[in-house]
Design an enzyme around this catalytic site. Structure first.
Site, mmCIF file in Angstrom:
data_model
loop_
_atom_site.group_PDB
_atom_site.id
_atom_site.type_symbol
_atom_site.label_atom_id
_atom_site.label_comp_id
_atom_site.label_asym_id
_atom_site.label_seq_id
_atom_site.Cartn_x
_atom_site.Cartn_y
_atom_site.Cartn_z
ATOM 1 N N SER A 131 0.830 -1.212 0.000
ATOM 2 C CA SER A 131 0.000 0.000 0.000
ATOM 3 C C SER A 131 0.857 1.251 0.000
ATOM 4 C CB SER A 131 -0.929 0.014 1.204
ATOM 5 O OG SER A 131 -1.679 1.208 1.187
ATOM 6 N N LYS A 185 -4.632 -6.793 3.775
ATOM 7 C CA LYS A 185 -4.586 -5.685 2.807
ATOM 8 C C LYS A 185 -6.010 -5.326 2.357
ATOM 9 C CE LYS A 185 -3.059 -2.651 -0.187
ATOM 10 N NZ LYS A 185 -3.753 -2.583 -1.403
ATOM 11 N N HIS A 188 -7.537 -3.343 5.068
ATOM 12 C CA HIS A 188 -6.929 -2.003 4.984
ATOM 13 C C HIS A 188 -7.663 -1.166 3.935
ATOM 14 C CE1 HIS A 188 -4.409 0.663 2.566
ATOM 15 N NE2 HIS A 188 -3.776 0.995 3.674
ATOM 16 N N ASN A 189 -7.894 -1.752 2.767
ATOM 17 C CA ASN A 189 -8.580 -1.010 1.702
ATOM 18 C C ASN A 189 -10.023 -0.688 2.092
ATOM 19 O OD1 ASN A 189 -6.200 -1.537 0.339
ATOM 20 N ND2 ASN A 189 -7.226 -1.865 -1.612
ATOM 21 N N GLU A 192 -9.971 2.132 4.324
ATOM 22 C CA GLU A 192 -9.687 3.316 3.491
ATOM 23 C C GLU A 192 -11.008 3.846 2.880
ATOM 24 O OE1 GLU A 192 -6.360 2.596 0.749
ATOM 25 O OE2 GLU A 192 -7.608 3.468 -0.809
HETATM 26 P P1 NBP Z 1 -1.793 -2.692 -13.311
HETATM 27 O O1 NBP Z 1 -2.718 -3.248 -12.321
HETATM 28 O O2 NBP Z 1 -2.296 -1.695 -14.298
HETATM 29 O O3 NBP Z 1 -1.142 -3.919 -14.138
HETATM 30 C C1 NBP Z 1 -0.212 -3.681 -15.149
HETATM 31 C C2 NBP Z 1 0.724 -4.850 -15.281
HETATM 32 O O4 NBP Z 1 -0.011 -6.073 -15.444
HETATM 33 C C3 NBP Z 1 1.587 -4.712 -16.525
HETATM 34 O O5 NBP Z 1 2.843 -5.283 -16.247
HETATM 35 C C4 NBP Z 1 0.819 -5.520 -17.553
HETATM 36 O O6 NBP Z 1 1.619 -5.984 -18.591
HETATM 37 C C5 NBP Z 1 0.383 -6.669 -16.688
HETATM 38 N N1 NBP Z 1 -0.740 -7.438 -17.264
HETATM 39 C C6 NBP Z 1 -2.011 -7.062 -17.545
HETATM 40 BR BR1 NBP Z 1 -2.688 -5.376 -17.363
HETATM 41 N N2 NBP Z 1 -2.763 -8.052 -18.010
HETATM 42 C C7 NBP Z 1 -1.946 -9.109 -18.051
HETATM 43 C C8 NBP Z 1 -2.140 -10.447 -18.444
HETATM 44 N N3 NBP Z 1 -3.313 -10.888 -18.858
HETATM 45 N N4 NBP Z 1 -1.080 -11.278 -18.362
HETATM 46 C C9 NBP Z 1 0.093 -10.839 -17.915
HETATM 47 N N5 NBP Z 1 0.349 -9.577 -17.523
HETATM 48 C C10 NBP Z 1 -0.661 -8.731 -17.583
HETATM 49 O O7 NBP Z 1 -0.473 -2.099 -12.630
HETATM 50 P P2 NBP Z 1 -0.259 -1.324 -11.250
HETATM 51 O O8 NBP Z 1 -1.194 -0.192 -11.106
HETATM 52 O O9 NBP Z 1 1.201 -1.060 -11.203
HETATM 53 O O10 NBP Z 1 -0.626 -2.397 -10.145
HETATM 54 C C11 NBP Z 1 0.028 -3.653 -10.013
HETATM 55 C C12 NBP Z 1 -0.671 -4.442 -8.929
HETATM 56 O O11 NBP Z 1 -0.538 -3.719 -7.701
HETATM 57 C C13 NBP Z 1 -2.162 -4.622 -9.149
HETATM 58 O O12 NBP Z 1 -2.581 -5.851 -8.618
HETATM 59 C C14 NBP Z 1 -2.774 -3.500 -8.356
HETATM 60 O O13 NBP Z 1 -4.096 -3.787 -7.937
HETATM 61 C C15 NBP Z 1 -1.826 -3.434 -7.158
HETATM 62 N N6 NBP Z 1 -1.762 -2.141 -6.495
HETATM 63 C C16 NBP Z 1 -1.807 -0.989 -7.193
HETATM 64 C C17 NBP Z 1 -1.724 0.223 -6.533
HETATM 65 C C18 NBP Z 1 -1.730 1.522 -7.296
HETATM 66 O O14 NBP Z 1 -1.763 2.580 -6.630
HETATM 67 N N7 NBP Z 1 -1.688 1.512 -8.610
HETATM 68 C C19 NBP Z 1 -1.577 0.239 -5.149
HETATM 69 C C20 NBP Z 1 -1.488 -0.954 -4.445
HETATM 70 C C21 NBP Z 1 -1.583 -2.145 -5.138
HETATM 71 P P3 NBP Z 1 1.714 -5.162 -19.960
HETATM 72 O O15 NBP Z 1 2.683 -4.063 -19.698
HETATM 73 O O16 NBP Z 1 2.193 -6.154 -20.927
HETATM 74 O O17 NBP Z 1 0.332 -4.639 -20.272
#
Ligand code: NBP
Length: 490
Positions: A131, A185, A188-189, A192
């Site tokens: 987080s 987690k 936590h959400n 939030e």
């Molecule tokens: P995203 O949740 O947008 O995921 C992007 C990544 O997933 C890229 O590497 C993408 O590859 C890959 N991907 C996707 Br989309 N579909 C896929 C598939 N079918 N097979 C394989 N790879 C795939 O990225 P993020 O916002 O960085 O979040 C990453 C994780 O962390 C998520 O689970 C999210 O819920 C969690 N999270 C996010 C936050 C936040 O603030 N963003 C906070 C806390 C936790 P590509 O580049 O080839 O499309």
């Protein structure tokens, strides 16, 4: 091939992955990175990661080959099928004792399934809450790892190094086995969601009730951020209220009032329903988002349905002080409910949660970080077996002090026609929780009347006629003397 140099692998170079890699590199770890769209690996190395000691891999095989044993691989990809797909791709290249860590927002039942599945193959699976968003990932997130306990000694140093620190302590510790990290987690959400809803209600009251400008509301939040409500979410709300668009008008007032959601709040409420825990405030927060999202229907309703016109004519400063107390009291109830859910899930799954440790993990780095979480940590440090946060002297006294203000605000909200679902459900829950007798006796009678669902009597009425064991059924349309002891539904 020479000895592999990689300390840890990371798959998923989106916002979270990239920032976590840079964070780990800054702490002296050699990270090997891979991404489904392989071109993003080279782009990352040539740009954001330029000059850093990061190894790019162009295949899963290359990623694995570059890692020291036991291999430690973090997945930071979209939750769901992508996680299963990458596990399937990794498995043939891994050996017994290697570690896969899912750092995404996976639903905890999926984590339990993956953990059990990989355990049978000798692979150590960890589901870790991460987080703090982009900023947290880059400079210190709150990390909530849970899974195979044998993995912890191998990931502890790196996890605690890259995590946020509060008073010198890392906001990361081992949560427990199986899906416990992702469960925590999720809660936590959910919390939030509750905090955001409470703040939104306070904003609504200040705006529609008191008629304050955004700048004036920003000033109120500035003051609140120096007191008991001191937290990241109050701080960003202050900034949002002060933020003017190019035309000098507050941007927040131009935003469509329909809140989105990705599902973790809903999961929290679903878990609460599954385990039978009254997590009412997060429930209201989720439903409030759904009510907000039917904007067109609300606009039509606003033209048809009537209510009072919000117009406050009392002491404004007193009102603002009351609101601060009402927000604080409601927040205490929300966290009390959240820890209740954690307690019940712990019983169901045999997860032994360290609540003081959870307070510490959430005290910094994450979105719900606050001074308040320091008080929660202290309460559980004082008494690790604390049944309810409200039984702790500090919180008991805080609720007592806040109560008159809390009741005034909810009363005024109802009078002025301004919705306060989260404030109100918190107070209703509090009044229910402190009632030794609730009207559920009548519900039991109704259930027995129409469905012969049977009931039990209070201890002082246990007798031959009304035995303790088994259910009692009455023919409610008769005139007494026809009550029968029954084992039906016993
Ligand atoms: P995203 O949740 O947008 O995921 C992007 C990544 O997933 C890229 O590497 C993408 O590859 C890959 N991907 C996707 Br989309 N579909 C896929 C598939 N079918 N097979 C394989 N790879 C795939 O990225 P993020 O916002 O960085 O979040 C990453 C994780 O962390 C998520 O689970 C999210 O819920 C969690 N999270 C996010 C936050 C936040 O603030 N963003 C906070 C806390 C936790 P590509 O580049 O080839 O499309």
């Amino acid at each position: 091939m020479s000895e592999p140099k990689g300390d840890i692998g990371l798959i998923g170079l989106a916002v979270m992955g990239q920032n976590l890699v840079l964070n780990a590199a800054d702490h002296g770890y050699e990270v090997v990175v891979f991404n489904r769209t392989v071109s993003k690996v080279d782009h990352f190395l040539a740009n954001e990661a330029k000059g850093k000691s990061i190894i790019g891999a162009h295949s899963i095989e290359e990623l694995v080959k570059n890692l020291k044993r036991p291999r430690r691989i973090i997945l930071l990809v979209k939750a769901g099928q992508a996680v299963d797909d990458f596990i399937a791709l990794l498995e043939p290249h891994l050996e017994k004792g290697d570690i896969i860590i899912d750092g995404g927002n996976s639903h905890f039942p999926d984590t339990i399934r993956r953990y059990e599945d990989l355990k049978t193959r000798g692979l150590l699976f960890v589901g870790s809450g991460v987080s703090g968003g982009e900023e947290g990932a880059r400079h210190g997130p709150s990390l909530m790892p849970g899974g195979h306990p044998d993995a912890w000694p191998h990931i502890k140093a790196i996890f605690q190094d890259i995590a946020a620190k509060t008073d010198g302590e890392p906001c990361c510790d081992w949560v427990g086995p199986s899906g416990s990290g992702h469960f925590v987690k999720m809660v936590h959400n959910g919390i939030e969601y509750g905090d955001m809803q409470l703040i939104a209600e306070a904003y609504d009251i200040l705006k529609r009730g008191l008629g304050l400008s955004d700048k004036e509301m920003g000033d109120v939040f500035t003051k609140w951020n120096k007191g008991v409500l001191d937290s990241y979410l109050i701080e960003i709300t202050r900034d949002i209220l002060y933020y003017n668009d190019d035309d000098g008008k507050p941007l927040v007032e131009k935003i469509l009032d329909a809140a989105g959601q990705k599902g973790t709040g809903k999961w929290t409420v679903a878990a609460a329903l599954d385990y039978g825990v009254p997590v009412t405030l997060i429930g209201e927060a989720v439903f409030s988002r759904t009510l907000s999202s039917i904007k067109d229907e609300r606009v039509r309703a606003s033209k048809i349905l009537t209510g009072p016109k919000p117009a406050f004519s009392g002491d404004k400063q007193q009102f603002i002080d009351d609101l601060e107390q009402a927000l604080y009291a409601s927040k205490i109830i929300s966290y009390t409910q959240g820890f209740m859910l954690i307690r019940e899930a712990g019983k169901v799954h045999e997860w032994e949660f360290n609540n003081a440790g959870l307070g510490l993990m959430w005290r910094g780095g994450c979105i719900i970080r606050s001074v308040f979480l320091g008080d929660i940590t202290k309460a559980y440090q004082k008494n690790p077996q604390l049944e309810s946060l409200l039984f702790d002297d500090f919180f008991h006294a805080a609720i007592d002090k806040a109560q008159p203000s809390w009741r005034r605000i909810i009363g005024l909200g109802a009078e002025l026609g301004i919705p306060t679902p989260a404030f109100a459900t918190a107070l209703a829950w509090y009044d229910g929780y402190r009632s030794d007798r609730l009207p559920a006796n009548l519900i039991q009678a109704q259930r027995d009347y129409f469905g012969a669902h049977t009931f039990k009597v209070l201890d002082e009425f246990v007798s031959q006629k009304y035995p303790k064991e088994g259910g009692i059924h009455t023919n409610w349309t008769g005139r007494g003397g026809n009550t029968s002891a029954s084992t039906y539904n016993a």
